[in-house]
Design an enzyme around this catalytic site. Sequence first.
Site, mmCIF file in Angstrom:
data_model
loop_
_atom_site.group_PDB
_atom_site.id
_atom_site.type_symbol
_atom_site.label_atom_id
_atom_site.label_comp_id
_atom_site.label_asym_id
_atom_site.label_seq_id
_atom_site.Cartn_x
_atom_site.Cartn_y
_atom_site.Cartn_z
ATOM 1 N N ARG A 53 -15.592 3.973 5.050
ATOM 2 C CA ARG A 53 -16.878 4.596 4.966
ATOM 3 C C ARG A 53 -17.869 3.176 4.822
ATOM 4 O O ARG A 53 -18.678 3.133 5.385
ATOM 5 C CB ARG A 53 -17.565 5.806 3.158
ATOM 6 C CG ARG A 53 -16.998 6.564 3.717
ATOM 7 C CD ARG A 53 -16.639 7.425 2.334
ATOM 8 N NE ARG A 53 -15.070 7.761 2.090
ATOM 9 C CZ ARG A 53 -14.807 7.244 3.161
ATOM 10 N NH1 ARG A 53 -14.171 8.253 2.712
ATOM 11 N NH2 ARG A 53 -13.172 6.380 1.779
ATOM 12 N N THR A 54 -18.434 2.385 3.720
ATOM 13 C CA THR A 54 -18.403 1.486 3.382
ATOM 14 C C THR A 54 -18.881 0.735 4.855
ATOM 15 O O THR A 54 -20.588 0.236 4.887
ATOM 16 C CB THR A 54 -18.404 0.857 2.043
ATOM 17 O OG1 THR A 54 -18.413 1.710 1.137
ATOM 18 C CG2 THR A 54 -20.163 -0.466 1.399
ATOM 19 N N LYS A 82 -7.374 -19.962 4.395
ATOM 20 C CA LYS A 82 -6.660 -21.962 4.587
ATOM 21 C C LYS A 82 -7.665 -22.151 2.887
ATOM 22 O O LYS A 82 -8.053 -22.977 3.022
ATOM 23 C CB LYS A 82 -7.973 -21.760 5.939
ATOM 24 C CG LYS A 82 -7.458 -21.642 6.676
ATOM 25 C CD LYS A 82 -8.318 -21.780 7.991
ATOM 26 C CE LYS A 82 -7.734 -21.144 9.311
ATOM 27 N NZ LYS A 82 -8.724 -22.108 10.597
ATOM 28 N N ARG A 103 -17.991 -7.709 0.753
ATOM 29 C CA ARG A 103 -17.260 -6.611 -0.300
ATOM 30 C C ARG A 103 -16.672 -8.073 -0.949
ATOM 31 O O ARG A 103 -15.585 -8.184 0.568
ATOM 32 C CB ARG A 103 -16.940 -5.554 -0.050
ATOM 33 C CG ARG A 103 -16.201 -4.953 -0.387
ATOM 34 C CD ARG A 103 -15.030 -3.734 -0.272
ATOM 35 N NE ARG A 103 -15.978 -2.504 -0.403
ATOM 36 C CZ ARG A 103 -15.767 -1.403 -0.300
ATOM 37 N NH1 ARG A 103 -14.826 -0.717 -0.195
ATOM 38 N NH2 ARG A 103 -16.773 0.034 -0.139
ATOM 39 N N HIS A 131 -21.617 -1.008 -7.197
ATOM 40 C CA HIS A 131 -21.486 -0.802 -5.692
ATOM 41 C C HIS A 131 -22.947 0.305 -5.252
ATOM 42 O O HIS A 131 -22.979 0.979 -5.215
ATOM 43 C CB HIS A 131 -20.020 0.431 -5.543
ATOM 44 C CG HIS A 131 -19.892 0.623 -4.328
ATOM 45 N ND1 HIS A 131 -21.194 0.337 -2.654
ATOM 46 C CD2 HIS A 131 -19.056 0.607 -3.282
ATOM 47 C CE1 HIS A 131 -20.904 0.683 -1.630
ATOM 48 N NE2 HIS A 131 -19.394 1.274 -2.049
HETATM 49 C C1 NCD Z 1 -15.551 3.087 -2.994
HETATM 50 C C2 NCD Z 1 -15.783 2.065 -3.330
HETATM 51 O O1 NCD Z 1 -14.809 2.023 -2.665
HETATM 52 O O2 NCD Z 1 -15.510 1.596 -4.426
HETATM 53 N N1 NCD Z 1 -15.382 3.968 -2.143
HETATM 54 C C3 NCD Z 1 -16.484 3.765 -1.121
HETATM 55 O O3 NCD Z 1 -17.126 2.511 -0.918
HETATM 56 N N2 NCD Z 1 -17.234 5.415 -1.038
HETATM 57 C C4 NCD Z 1 -14.887 4.470 -4.276
HETATM 58 C C5 NCD Z 1 -13.402 3.832 -4.668
HETATM 59 O O4 NCD Z 1 -12.579 3.468 -3.662
HETATM 60 O O5 NCD Z 1 -12.781 5.076 -5.201
#
Ligand code: NCD
Length: 305
Positions: A53-54, A82, A103, A131
Amino acid sequence: MIQKHLFSTRTISKDFVEYIFSLTSSIEANPAEYRDKCKGKILATLFFEPSTRTRLSFESAMLRLGGQILGFTSAKDSSAVKGESIADTLRMINHYSDIAVIRHYIEGVGEIAKSFSSIPIISGGTGSQEHPTQGLLDLYTIKKEFKNIDNLSIGVMGDLLYGRTIPSLLFGLAKYENVKLYLISPPALRLRKNVILRLEEQGMTFNTEENLKDIISELDVLYMTRIQKERFPDPVDYERLKGVYQISLSDIINAKEHFILMHPLPRVDEIDYSIDKTKHSRYFEQALNGVWVRMALILYFLGLD
Ligand code: NCD
């Protein structure tokens, strides 16, 4: 109100949050008006950890704004294999894009971005720490539903120790008045001490619970989370705790009429599919709201709002 990067919902002001939400509402009401706003701009998505999703919603957001995207979807597709440092990766990205989402599992990545990046960097999830864009879209979903966040009773349930969406949501909620917060988890998965201290600094108080049935009738919102398998140092502990909370229709029978159930997704077995079609589920709407909120954030950070 000048924000250069976004790595936490703790360090942003309520004015900033409310400004992003009003921009989000305008975009949601009339997306066509924004479709050329980012023409000629490039968003990089640097994902060192898995995402559905993100990453996709950031990419969709940029494409809906008329911009372009580039990036990688796992550390093994980048020069990290590397031995390249994040600082060097970020220095390169400054030349290739106008804004980036990262991320990463390293908790200090925000500090590295501040030191080494001349373009705006937004966290798409930092280890088990935070997040922030998920926190904002969660808050936006709550605000859209109830018009106001003040005075709501909100439960957060599941893996409060490793789930990074939880601190971001709670730091956001702490900016509002008289939010009654219930922290529901097994003792082994309670919020980290430093998160509790920071929330207390912001004037937040909480009720610690283990069983949903004791408080379900009190709640306006329940925010469920997945037990974060990949963060457990000892897989035996995960095996012991997985499946600890699984809710189905019978668990929400005493909920208020207007009660909503949220989840950042992905779900494993925490929410039975039978709840999806009830009036209480909001998790798929959260995912859609994520596109609108991320469009607003991209516009803001590019100075195109
Ligand atoms: C979450 C994450 O990556 O922290 N997912 C997201 O971005 N919607 C939640 C999760 O992984 O449980």
